[in-house]
Design an enzyme around this catalytic site. Structure first.
Site, PDB file in Angstrom:
ATOM      1  N   GLY A 164      40.838  52.748  39.341  1.00  0.00           N
ATOM      2  CA  GLY A 164      40.639  52.107  40.717  1.00  0.00           C
ATOM      3  C   GLY A 164      41.875  51.987  41.755  1.00  0.00           C
TER       4      GLY A 164
ATOM      5  N   ASN B 270      42.998  48.424  36.331  1.00  0.00           N
ATOM      6  CA  ASN B 270      42.941  47.680  37.642  1.00  0.00           C
ATOM      7  C   ASN B 270      41.429  47.517  37.823  1.00  0.00           C
ATOM      8  OD1 ASN B 270      43.801  46.591  40.480  1.00  0.00           O
ATOM      9  ND2 ASN B 270      42.726  48.597  40.851  1.00  0.00           N
TER      10      ASN B 270
ATOM     11  N   LYS C 139      36.929  37.593  33.319  1.00  0.00           N
ATOM     12  CA  LYS C 139      38.540  37.792  33.283  1.00  0.00           C
ATOM     13  C   LYS C 139      39.010  36.745  32.124  1.00  0.00           C
ATOM     14  CE  LYS C 139      39.102  40.520  36.809  1.00  0.00           C
ATOM     15  NZ  LYS C 139      39.659  41.712  36.565  1.00  0.00           N
TER      16      LYS C 139
ATOM     17  N   TYR D 241      32.157  36.504  36.943  1.00  0.00           N
ATOM     18  CA  TYR D 241      33.388  37.112  37.050  1.00  0.00           C
ATOM     19  C   TYR D 241      34.596  36.309  36.472  1.00  0.00           C
ATOM     20  CZ  TYR D 241      37.433  38.752  39.649  1.00  0.00           C
ATOM     21  OH  TYR D 241      38.824  39.163  40.172  1.00  0.00           O
ATOM     22  N   ALA D 242      34.688  35.019  36.577  1.00  0.00           N
ATOM     23  CA  ALA D 242      35.616  34.120  35.731  1.00  0.00           C
ATOM     24  C   ALA D 242      35.795  34.231  34.335  1.00  0.00           C
ATOM     25  CB  ALA D 242      35.544  32.893  36.289  1.00  0.00           C
TER      26      ALA D 242
ATOM     27  N   SER E 188      42.582  37.702  36.954  1.00  0.00           N
ATOM     28  CA  SER E 188      42.523  37.129  38.086  1.00  0.00           C
ATOM     29  C   SER E 188      42.913  35.609  37.876  1.00  0.00           C
ATOM     30  CB  SER E 188      40.946  37.234  38.452  1.00  0.00           C
ATOM     31  OG  SER E 188      40.942  35.819  39.544  1.00  0.00           O
TER      32      SER E 188
HETATM   33  N1  LIG Z   1      41.512  41.235  45.841  1.00  0.00           N
HETATM   34  C1  LIG Z   1      41.508  39.898  45.312  1.00  0.00           C
HETATM   35  O1  LIG Z   1      41.662  38.717  45.892  1.00  0.00           O
HETATM   36  C2  LIG Z   1      41.732  39.749  43.791  1.00  0.00           C
HETATM   37  C3  LIG Z   1      41.976  38.657  43.110  1.00  0.00           C
HETATM   38  C4  LIG Z   1      42.208  38.571  41.835  1.00  0.00           C
HETATM   39  C5  LIG Z   1      41.907  39.663  41.114  1.00  0.00           C
HETATM   40  N2  LIG Z   1      41.711  40.674  41.571  1.00  0.00           N
HETATM   41  C6  LIG Z   1      41.373  42.193  40.759  1.00  0.00           C
HETATM   42  O2  LIG Z   1      42.239  43.119  41.279  1.00  0.00           O
HETATM   43  C7  LIG Z   1      41.582  44.246  40.833  1.00  0.00           C
HETATM   44  C8  LIG Z   1      41.346  45.186  42.106  1.00  0.00           C
HETATM   45  O3  LIG Z   1      40.733  44.255  42.987  1.00  0.00           O
HETATM   46  P1  LIG Z   1      40.756  44.875  44.450  1.00  0.00           P
HETATM   47  O4  LIG Z   1      40.270  43.664  45.279  1.00  0.00           O
HETATM   48  O5  LIG Z   1      42.095  45.674  44.770  1.00  0.00           O
HETATM   49  O6  LIG Z   1      39.661  45.855  44.298  1.00  0.00           O
HETATM   50  P2  LIG Z   1      39.003  47.018  45.587  1.00  0.00           P
HETATM   51  O7  LIG Z   1      39.797  47.001  46.792  1.00  0.00           O
HETATM   52  O8  LIG Z   1      37.579  46.969  45.786  1.00  0.00           O
HETATM   53  O9  LIG Z   1      39.142  48.397  44.855  1.00  0.00           O
HETATM   54  C9  LIG Z   1      38.569  48.671  43.589  1.00  0.00           C
HETATM   55  C10 LIG Z   1      38.899  50.231  43.019  1.00  0.00           C
HETATM   56  O10 LIG Z   1      38.222  50.282  41.754  1.00  0.00           O
HETATM   57  C11 LIG Z   1      37.459  51.461  41.883  1.00  0.00           C
HETATM   58  N3  LIG Z   1      36.258  51.089  41.242  1.00  0.00           N
HETATM   59  C12 LIG Z   1      35.104  50.127  41.581  1.00  0.00           C
HETATM   60  N4  LIG Z   1      34.333  50.036  40.486  1.00  0.00           N
HETATM   61  C13 LIG Z   1      34.804  51.125  39.724  1.00  0.00           C
HETATM   62  C14 LIG Z   1      34.019  51.585  38.486  1.00  0.00           C
HETATM   63  N5  LIG Z   1      32.847  51.073  38.169  1.00  0.00           N
HETATM   64  N6  LIG Z   1      34.676  52.695  37.918  1.00  0.00           N
HETATM   65  C15 LIG Z   1      35.853  53.318  38.460  1.00  0.00           C
HETATM   66  N7  LIG Z   1      36.567  52.868  39.449  1.00  0.00           N
HETATM   67  C16 LIG Z   1      35.798  51.660  40.129  1.00  0.00           C
HETATM   68  C17 LIG Z   1      37.293  51.481  43.795  1.00  0.00           C
HETATM   69  O11 LIG Z   1      36.882  52.875  43.979  1.00  0.00           O
HETATM   70  P3  LIG Z   1      35.431  53.317  43.879  1.00  0.00           P
HETATM   71  O12 LIG Z   1      34.427  52.532  44.800  1.00  0.00           O
HETATM   72  O13 LIG Z   1      35.413  54.799  44.694  1.00  0.00           O
HETATM   73  O14 LIG Z   1      34.794  53.422  42.465  1.00  0.00           O
HETATM   74  C18 LIG Z   1      38.589  51.062  43.869  1.00  0.00           C
HETATM   75  O15 LIG Z   1      39.814  52.087  43.908  1.00  0.00           O
HETATM   76  C19 LIG Z   1      40.062  43.820  40.384  1.00  0.00           C
HETATM   77  O16 LIG Z   1      40.305  43.762  38.860  1.00  0.00           O
HETATM   78  C20 LIG Z   1      39.821  42.471  40.747  1.00  0.00           C
HETATM   79  O17 LIG Z   1      39.314  41.766  39.980  1.00  0.00           O
HETATM   80  C21 LIG Z   1      41.553  41.013  43.048  1.00  0.00           C
END
Ligand SMILES: NC(=O)c1ccc[n+]([C@@H]2O[C@H](COP(=O)([O-])OP(=O)(O)OC[C@H]3O[C@@H](n4cnc5c(N)ncnc54)[C@H](OP(=O)(O)O)[C@@H]3O)[C@@H](O)[C@H]2O)c1
Length: 264
Positions: A20, A88, A160, A156-157, A142
């Site tokens: 990701g 990720n 994680k 989701y929670a 998370s």
């Molecule tokens: N943002 C927050 O506030 C936050 C808070 C706590 C934890 N997190 C965690 O941090 C991580 C990243 O979150 P983010 O907010 O940065 O997400 P994001 O901006 O949506 O990016 C997700 C990435 O993963 C890829 N992806 C999604 N589904 C996939 C799949 N089934 N197979 C392969 N690749 C996939 C997406 O590309 P494609 O769509 O092209 O596949 C993209 O590159 C996650 O684990 C999330 O739970 C985020």
């Protein structure tokens, strides 16, 4: 930590996979590890519009076992394995509304995306790290894994929380095999899905986005530092954890949340 490491090519000679790595936190991690001298492989379901030509991109949906096998084969053929694995991929896809709003399909897809994607990839890529007696695995979790919001992100929670438990167990299994395993738990981070989540919550509650953000944050006690994290701040922590400077760290969870999690 940040300034010193910015000038440090401490990952030179290392090969890293960031799943990701085309958007949000993963993209920031890929950029950060590249600057630190690592050869970075990035995977996602879609080719990014603007790709970093110094990275190697592999298309793979990590919820599909056959695509994980294909990704692993390509990595092993082209690179002979990796030194750093950043699991990720993840996100909140199930509806809000508590236990009665969630179907078996919702639970299964949330577990596939947030738990099994990483477990499956670890199983495929760890044998070569164990063989070399060297490697680092990061699971991006998370703070929700330790602080569920039943009406907002139950499945989701839970997924994680399971990831946290699995990551700890894996770290204990691999501690004497030269492979370190760590968990990074971001709080609210400024990425496109977070912004969309706030907009959707605002629309479904009939309130402005700013108020929705305040309401969501107040349920968790708010963010003491008064702002969301930038993806680059999470990347900076990940860089430190995979670097030689963190050689004695394994089996621990690092929250990066501006002080949000109200526990000792
Ligand atoms: N943002 C927050 O506030 C936050 C808070 C706590 C934890 N997190 C965690 O941090 C991580 C990243 O979150 P983010 O907010 O940065 O997400 P994001 O901006 O949506 O990016 C997700 C990435 O993963 C890829 N992806 C999604 N589904 C996939 C799949 N089934 N197979 C392969 N690749 C996939 C997406 O590309 P494609 O769509 O092209 O596949 C993209 O590159 C996650 O684990 C999330 O739970 C985020």
């Amino acid at each position: 930590m940040d300034n010193q490491q910015n000038h440090n090519k401490d990952l030179e000679g290392k090969i890293a996979l960031v799943t990701g790595g085309t958007k949000g936190i993963g993209k920031a991690i890929a950029e950060r590890l590249t600057k630190a001298g690592a050869q970075v492989i990035v995977s996602a379901r879609n080719q990014p519009e603007e790709s970093d030509t110094s990275n190697h991109f592999i298309v793979a949906d990590l919820t599909q076992p056959a695509q994980v096998a294909k990704l692993t084969q390509e990595i092993n053929e082209k690179f002979g394995g990796i030194d750093i694995l950043i699991n990720n991929v993840g996100g909140l896809t199930a509806p809000s509304g508590g236990f009665s709003a969630l179907t078996d399909e919702d639970w299964e897809s949330e577990l596939q995306l947030n738990l099994l994607s990483g477990i499956r990839l670890d199983r495929a890529l760890l044998p070569k790290m164990i063989e070399k007696k060297s490697g680092v695995v990061i699971h991006i979790s998370s703070i929700s894994g330790r602080q569920p919001l039943w009406n907002v992100n139950l499945a989701y929670a839970v997924s994680k929380a399971a990831l946290n438990n699995y990551s700890k167990a894996l770290a204990m299994e691999l501690a004497d095999k030269g492979v370190r395993v760590l968990t990074v738990s971001p709080g609210a981070t400024k990425t496109p899905p977070m912004e969309k989540f706030i907009e959707d919550f605002a629309a479904s509650s009939g309130i402005p986005a700013e108020q929705a953000l305040k309401q969501l944050l107040s349920q968790t006690g708010g963010i003491p530092m008064g702002r969301m994290a930038e993806p680059e701040e999470v990347a900076s922590l990940v860089h430190f954890l995979v670097s030689p400077a963190a050689a004695y760290l394994t089996g621990t969870i690092y929250s990066i949340d501006g002080g949000s999690l109200p526990v000792v």
